[in-house]
Motif scaffolding. Structure first.
Motif, PDB file in Angstrom:
ATOM      1  N   GLU A  59       0.858  -1.192   0.088  1.00 55.45           N
ATOM      2  CA  GLU A  59      -0.022  -0.027  -0.139  1.00 55.45           C
ATOM      3  C   GLU A  59       0.889   1.221   0.129  1.00 55.45           C
ATOM      4  O   GLU A  59       1.910   1.452   0.738  1.00 55.45           O
ATOM      5  CB  GLU A  59      -0.781   0.030   1.220  1.00 55.45           C
ATOM      6  N   ARG A  63       3.824  10.696   2.550  1.00 52.89           N
ATOM      7  CA  ARG A  63       4.638  11.388   3.308  1.00 52.89           C
ATOM      8  C   ARG A  63       5.014  12.731   2.858  1.00 52.89           C
ATOM      9  O   ARG A  63       5.281  12.886   1.651  1.00 52.89           O
ATOM     10  CB  ARG A  63       5.731  10.645   3.729  1.00 52.89           C
ATOM     11  N   ASN A 114      -4.305   4.954  -2.235  1.00 54.59           N
ATOM     12  CA  ASN A 114      -5.626   5.645  -1.668  1.00 54.59           C
ATOM     13  C   ASN A 114      -5.729   6.892  -2.502  1.00 54.59           C
ATOM     14  O   ASN A 114      -4.878   7.691  -3.008  1.00 54.59           O
ATOM     15  CB  ASN A 114      -4.960   6.216  -0.200  1.00 54.59           C
ATOM     16  N   ASP A 176     -11.930   1.024   1.858  1.00 56.49           N
ATOM     17  CA  ASP A 176     -10.952   1.165   3.158  1.00 56.49           C
ATOM     18  C   ASP A 176     -11.519   1.506   4.476  1.00 56.49           C
ATOM     19  O   ASP A 176     -12.715   2.017   4.332  1.00 56.49           O
ATOM     20  CB  ASP A 176     -10.010   2.359   2.516  1.00 56.49           C
ATOM     21  N   ASP A 177     -11.032   1.131   5.407  1.00 55.58           N
ATOM     22  CA  ASP A 177     -11.364   1.368   6.852  1.00 55.58           C
ATOM     23  C   ASP A 177     -12.603   1.202   6.999  1.00 55.58           C
ATOM     24  O   ASP A 177     -13.713   1.693   8.040  1.00 55.58           O
ATOM     25  CB  ASP A 177     -11.213   3.149   7.124  1.00 55.58           C
ATOM     26  N   GLU A 236      -0.842  -6.188  14.871  1.00 59.91           N
ATOM     27  CA  GLU A 236       0.217  -5.908  15.584  1.00 59.91           C
ATOM     28  C   GLU A 236       0.985  -7.194  16.390  1.00 59.91           C
ATOM     29  O   GLU A 236       2.167  -6.867  17.030  1.00 59.91           O
ATOM     30  CB  GLU A 236       0.037  -4.670  16.571  1.00 59.91           C
ATOM     31  N   PHE A 255       2.222  -3.590  11.639  1.00 59.10           N
ATOM     32  CA  PHE A 255       3.637  -3.693  12.084  1.00 59.10           C
ATOM     33  C   PHE A 255       4.007  -4.824  12.416  1.00 59.10           C
ATOM     34  O   PHE A 255       5.346  -4.900  12.486  1.00 59.10           O
ATOM     35  CB  PHE A 255       3.473  -2.581  13.447  1.00 59.10           C
TER      36      PHE A 255
END
Ligand code: C2E
Ligand code: MG
Ligand code: MG
Ligand code: MG
Length: 288
Positions: A59, A63, A114, A176-177, A236, A255
């Motif tokens: 994905e 930044r 995105n 998404d989300d 995670e 992560f």
């Protein structure tokens, strides 16, 4: 007039404080220059297929390397870019840059991009995607577009038309989300999507909160039964990963497996993975 930290200052409550307004104007001004002065970059978070954790793609995550403020996270400037209109130019850059990178990876890997619902309100986005595909000689099936569930709902007729145009190119669409906002399992049926990305808030609680786990299970099960792929976001720990495997979720990111990587590291991983797969195949051949 409010007293804070022992000092008096004037505050306007209409649209945030004066400080916030000035801060926003400053950022907006800088943002207008960000694209042309090359301050934007994309990181890439690996996406892995379950249960065997093979790399399937990345994905692209935006930044902003601000000359004074350092790396500004997307949450701090995308809403602003949407308000001031800079999202059109930024979004076009993201599409082209992500496709340029993906063309450097082995052909079995895809890039997920995105896209803001505001981008989809203009007719430009499907054409930008088509142009990027042609320019970088990328198979359309190697691209996925992510739009948040909430984004799909606002102005939904317009967005649905744009998404259909994107999909007609052979590009996949991901919601998404999923699970945040006014969620409904009906959306899975009503929007022609190829994938549902189950929001991090459910995945992150799935190992401790049975209700969150139940939501993840229900979404993964329903999606599978109607032929829609699922990705679990923000894994995670191993317990969360085990739940996703148990519920039959197809893809995972988080992560635990990898943080977002800069373009060079992502490309290294992409090639190392392919070489690793080749090595495994050879081992198999030897064992056979
Ligand atoms: P998203 O699309 O849901 O992206 C996933 C976010 O979750 C990323 O945050 C990623 O770094 C973070 N994440 C991934 N795994 C984990 C985990 O295990 N734990 C935790 N705590 N976080 C994890 P990021 O990069 O800060 O991006 C935030 C949001 O900004 C994205 O959420 C997306 O909505 C938006 N965004 C990012 N890039 C773009 C872009 O190019 N265009 C647009 N329109 N929006 C973007
Ligand atoms: Mg996303
Ligand atoms: Mg997401
Ligand atoms: Mg999210």
């Amino acid at each position: 007039i409010a007293k804070r930290n022992g000092r008096f200052r004037v505050e306007f409550y209409s649209d945030g404080t004066l400080e916030e307004t000035v801060e926003r104007k400053l950022l907006e001004h800088d943002l207008a220059l960000a694209v042309e002065s090359g301050q934007l970059e994309l990181d890439y978070q690996p996406l892995y297929a379950l249960p065997d954790r093979t790399l399937t793609g990345f994905e692209a995550l935006l930044r902003w390397r601000h000359p004074v403020r350092g790396r500004v996270p997307p949450s701090a400037f995308i809403p602003l870019a949407e308000q001031c209109g800079a999202i059109a130019e930024i979004g076009a850059w993201v599409i082209d840059e992500a496709c340029r990178q993906a063309a450097l990876w082995p052909a079995n890997l895809y890039v997920s991009i995105n896209v803001s619902p505001l981008q989809l309100r203009s007719d430009d986005t499907p054409r930008q995607i088509a142009d990027a595909i042609a320019r970088h000689r990328l198979a359309p099936g190697r691209i996925e577009i992510e739009v948040t569930e909430t984004g799909m709902l606002e102005n939904s007729a317009r967005i649905a038309t744009a998404l259909a145009a994107v999909r007609a190119l052979g590009v996949r669409i991901a919601m998404d989300d999923f699970g945040t906002g006014y969620s409904s399992l009906v959306h899975i049926r009503d929007f022609a999507v190829d994938r549902i990305k189950i929001d991090r808030s459910f995945i992150g609680a799935s190992d401790t909160d049975p209700n969150s786990a139940a939501v993840v299970c229900a979404v993964a099960t329903l999606a599978r039964s109607i032929g829609v792929a699922t990705t679990g976001e923000g894994v995670e720990n191993e317990a969360q990963l085990a739940k996703l495997i148990e519920y039959g979720c197809g893809t995972v990111q988080g992560f635990l497996l990898s943080r977002p990587l800069d373009a060079m590291r992502a490309t290294e991983l992409a090639h190392a993975h392919r070489d690793g797969q080749a090595a495994r195949l050879t081992d198999q051949e030897i064992n056979d």
